[in-house]
Design a protein around this motif. Structure first.
Motif, PDB file in Angstrom:
ATOM      1  N   ASP A 321      19.297  11.516  64.642  1.00  0.00           N
ATOM      2  CA  ASP A 321      20.675  12.008  64.750  1.00  0.00           C
ATOM      3  C   ASP A 321      20.659  13.523  64.922  1.00  0.00           C
ATOM      4  N   ALA A 322      21.345  14.014  65.957  1.00  0.00           N
ATOM      5  CA  ALA A 322      21.348  15.456  66.248  1.00  0.00           C
ATOM      6  C   ALA A 322      22.053  16.258  65.164  1.00  0.00           C
ATOM      7  N   ARG A 323      22.807  15.605  64.302  1.00  0.00           N
ATOM      8  CA  ARG A 323      23.516  16.327  63.252  1.00  0.00           C
ATOM      9  C   ARG A 323      22.646  16.593  62.025  1.00  0.00           C
ATOM     10  N   LEU A 324      21.520  15.927  61.918  1.00  0.00           N
ATOM     11  CA  LEU A 324      20.674  16.070  60.733  1.00  0.00           C
ATOM     12  C   LEU A 324      20.052  17.453  60.670  1.00  0.00           C
ATOM     13  N   ARG A 325      20.108  18.055  59.495  1.00  0.00           N
ATOM     14  CA  ARG A 325      19.514  19.371  59.256  1.00  0.00           C
ATOM     15  C   ARG A 325      18.848  19.349  57.878  1.00  0.00           C
ATOM     16  N   THR A 326      17.855  20.209  57.721  1.00  0.00           N
ATOM     17  CA  THR A 326      17.267  20.452  56.405  1.00  0.00           C
ATOM     18  C   THR A 326      17.678  21.838  55.933  1.00  0.00           C
ATOM     19  N   PHE A 327      17.682  22.042  54.634  1.00  0.00           N
ATOM     20  CA  PHE A 327      18.097  23.330  54.091  1.00  0.00           C
ATOM     21  C   PHE A 327      17.034  24.380  54.418  1.00  0.00           C
ATOM     22  N   PRO A 328      17.423  25.500  55.039  1.00  0.00           N
ATOM     23  CA  PRO A 328      16.427  26.503  55.451  1.00  0.00           C
ATOM     24  C   PRO A 328      16.051  27.470  54.346  1.00  0.00           C
ATOM     25  N   PHE A 329      16.222  27.105  53.090  1.00  0.00           N
ATOM     26  CA  PHE A 329      15.878  27.963  51.958  1.00  0.00           C
ATOM     27  C   PHE A 329      15.500  27.060  50.788  1.00  0.00           C
ATOM     28  N   PRO A 330      14.794  27.596  49.787  1.00  0.00           N
ATOM     29  CA  PRO A 330      14.382  26.766  48.646  1.00  0.00           C
ATOM     30  C   PRO A 330      15.586  26.280  47.844  1.00  0.00           C
ATOM     31  N   THR A 331      15.484  25.060  47.346  1.00  0.00           N
ATOM     32  CA  THR A 331      16.544  24.467  46.536  1.00  0.00           C
ATOM     33  C   THR A 331      15.963  24.005  45.200  1.00  0.00           C
ATOM     34  N   ARG A 332      16.862  23.851  44.221  1.00  0.00           N
ATOM     35  CA  ARG A 332      16.461  23.433  42.885  1.00  0.00           C
ATOM     36  C   ARG A 332      16.850  21.975  42.660  1.00  0.00           C
TER      37      ARG A 332
END
Length: 636
Positions: A321-332
């Motif tokens: 899906d072209a809408r899928l993204r991952t967070f471009p920064f560290p997450t908790r």
């Protein structure tokens, strides 16, 4: 303009948006070397409204500036700079137009559509061949990309937006039209969906990130409240027990690596994983309408957890899906607060205020810090035999076979009986039998599976191979291992071991428990192999012999315990006889020729050491040395 100004991604000021140009000088891999671009820049014109692409031209008002941005001259300079060329002055651009054989009338007039190029601009770009000025591969530096794409507004304002928000483009210059289209309102507003799952924790939210262009009717006589920039439509968090405490990793990963555990905790964790998957998919089904209407779907999940959201029957979010993204920064840890923080981080525009001179100094410092490109090897330099050392390319079948061999040997060495039996029952035809020689690429000193189990000290696996699979114990070890061990034995035992010119699985046994397995098998299956000859097994271990050996061990242990108890009792309560002997012993100064006068006899005499154990002799020798040292100290 205040340095503390906060800009929302979908509500940028129009006057600021019209002056933005992409600042992709050093962050674009396809850009020309930044030093050349900086040298081409002319000093910027004073004032707030200026164009830093067209050699510092300035404008009187906003309308004049907009007209310039739509002109063929500005679009040509933008295309030229992106292709690695130089910007030209307005007079030079006019000369270029006159030199065209097929010049189009009205090419200098402004167009209503600022995003389309006229035929004149395309013809000029094709004739000038700007791409021929690009640097050679040997001199080009590998410039890393950053997670944030920057835009510049003269004279001293920069805006930073995460690249993953935009549609993937070859250069960051293509992001600017998309950024401008983001400011246009939509009937229901723009929606984003954010999911996080890790360690059994889940958090999800559907949020409207921009205001709709039609506000809801609040009725007559009621004052309309200002609508917030963002509005949370759905949110949910829950937790399931899926992670092994103080060890990390989910239960499914542990099962895949070591086999299914049978503990109560493992059963609870498997149930927790199934419940977590069902809960998440049920929630996605409940939010299906809003998820389908979302422009972006942000997902934080590992490889195993990612399958919860996609790649299943009836999945709303399809793979690719072209809408899928991952967070471009560290997450908790996935929580509602963490989702809110990530949402603010994504939609809040980064703002800096650097002048042109400061930006140029930053670019030069950054380029100076980059490593120099390594020289490319020439085609004639490699040696003719270099191709012989290249690793052979394995087919899929060979890679699968090697993986099965590695798994089999690993289970034998670690003594994992249950997975080993199931694996052998399923894959035994792949290896060619229990006595098949191990492939050379494995690098093992042993030659068969029985020899590996024996040298690893796995008694249970050895018994299974001998009794159930009837592995051959007479097969010798590989020649190199036999040669090393036979040389050592020949020097120690001499000609008495001539019949053992090679080593077998029994000779490589790591402990006594494994050797007893061979002896038991020799007693249970005496006619199956040449146990006492070719297999080098010294004797058979029957149940009677084993019981007799155990009883002797028990008697020996009992005798040792009795001796220890008697010594302890004598130390606590000396006998009268012992006291009489001490009282009647001759004084030290009286010579007694019938025996030694000191502990261990006279110095240099071994008469008093007859019949003593090696431990008692060592104690007496230490006592002699101590007394000699004391005598020397008194003499000094």
């Amino acid at each position: 303009m205040s340095s503390n100004a906060f800009y929302h991604l979908f509500s940028l000021p129009r006057e600021l948006l019209d002056t933005l140009v992409p600042r992709n000088l050093i962050y674009d891999q396809d850009q020309q070397d930044a030093n050349e671009v900086i040298d081409d820049r002319a000093p910027q014109a004073e004032g707030q409204r200026a164009c830093n692409v067209c050699l510092g031209v300035s404008f009187v008002d906003v309308n004049d500036q907009r007209t310039h941005f739509r002109s063929d001259w500005h679009r040509y300079n933008v295309k030229a700079r992106l292709s690695g060329g130089k910007a030209v002055a307005e007079a030079d651009f006019a000369n270029l137009l006159e030199g065209l054989e097929d010049s189009l009338s009205g090419s200098e007039s402004s167009s209503e559509d600022g995003d389309s190029d006229s035929d004149a601009v395309r013809t000029l770009l094709s004739k000038t061949k700007l791409n021929s000025r690009s640097t050679s591969p040997e001199g080009k530096r590998a410039v890393p990309q950053t997670a944030i794409s920057w835009f510049h507004s003269p004279p001293s304002t920069q805006l930073g937006i995460y690249r993953t928000i935009f549609t993937p483009q070859p250069t960051s210059a293509s992001f600017l039209p998309e950024l401008r289209s983001m400011q246009e309102p939509t009937p229901e507003g723009r929606k984003w969906t954010l999911f996080m799952v890790a360690g059994g924790h889940f958090a999800g939210v559907v949020v409207r990130v921009s205001r709709p262009n039609t506000l809801p009717d609040q009725g007559k006589g009621k004052q309309k409240k200002p609508m917030a920039e963002m509005e949370i439509l759905h949110h949910k968090t829950f937790h399931r027990y899926t992670t092994r405490r103080k060890q990390g990793g989910s239960q499914s990963l542990n099962d895949n690596a070591k086999g299914n555990a049978k503990s109560a905790g493992a059963l609870l964790r498997r149930y927790g994983e199934q419940a977590l998957r069902d809960d998440i998919r049920g929630l996605i089904e409940e939010w299906s309408d809003d998820i389908s209407a979302s422009e972006r779907i942000w997902l934080r999940a590992s490889g195993a957890n990612r399958k919860i959201f996609i790649d299943y029957d009836g999945a709303i979010i399809q793979k690719g899906d072209a809408r899928l993204r991952t967070f471009p920064f560290p997450t908790r840890r996935p929580t509602q607060a963490e989702l809110s923080r990530c949402l603010m981080e994504l939609t809040k525009v980064k703002v800096t205020h650097f002048t042109e001179e400061e930006l140029q100094a930053q670019d030069e410092a950054f380029l100076a810090s980059l490593p120099k490109p390594k020289p490319q090897p020439r085609a004639a330099t490699p040696q003719p035999k270099a191709s012989e050392h290249k690793p052979e390319k394995l087919s899929k079948e060979e890679e699968l076979l090697r993986d099965k061999w590695d798994r089999l040997i690993d289970m034998i060495k670690k003594g994992r009986m249950e997975p080993l039996k199931a694996f052998w029952e399923r894959e035994n035809f792949t290896f060619g039998g229990v006595d098949t020689a191990l492939p050379e690429w494995i690098g093992e000193k042993a030659g068969t599976l029985l020899q590996i189990a024996s040298s690893s000290g796995q008694a249970e696996v050895t018994a299974w191979l001998l009794d159930d699979l009837h592995a051959d114990p007479t097969i010798p070890l590989p020649s190199r291992q036999n040669q090393n061990e036979t040389d050592a034995d020949d020097g120690a035992t001499g000609a008495g071991t001539a019949h053992r010119s090679f080593k077998t699985a029994y000779d490589s046994a790591a402990n006594g428990a494994v050797r007893d397995v061979f002896r038991r098998s020799a007693a249970e299956h005496p006619d199956l192999w040449d146990w006492f000859g070719a297999a080098h097994v010294p004797s058979a271990l029957t149940k009677e012999k084993e019981e007799e050996r155990d009883s002797k061990k028990k008697e020996r242990r009992k005798g040792l315990k009795d001796k220890i108890k008697s010594r302890e009792s004598r130390a606590k309560d000396p006998s009268p006889l012992r006291g009489e002997v001490v009282a009647e012993s001759p004084p030290p100064n009286v010579s007694n020729k019938s025996g030694p006068q000191k502990l261990g006899g006279a110095p240099g005499s071994n008469e008093g050491l007859v019949g003593l154990t090696s431990e008692m002799r060592a104690r007496i020798e230490r006592e002699r040395r101590r007394r000699a040292a004391e005598a020397r100290l008194k003499g000094t």
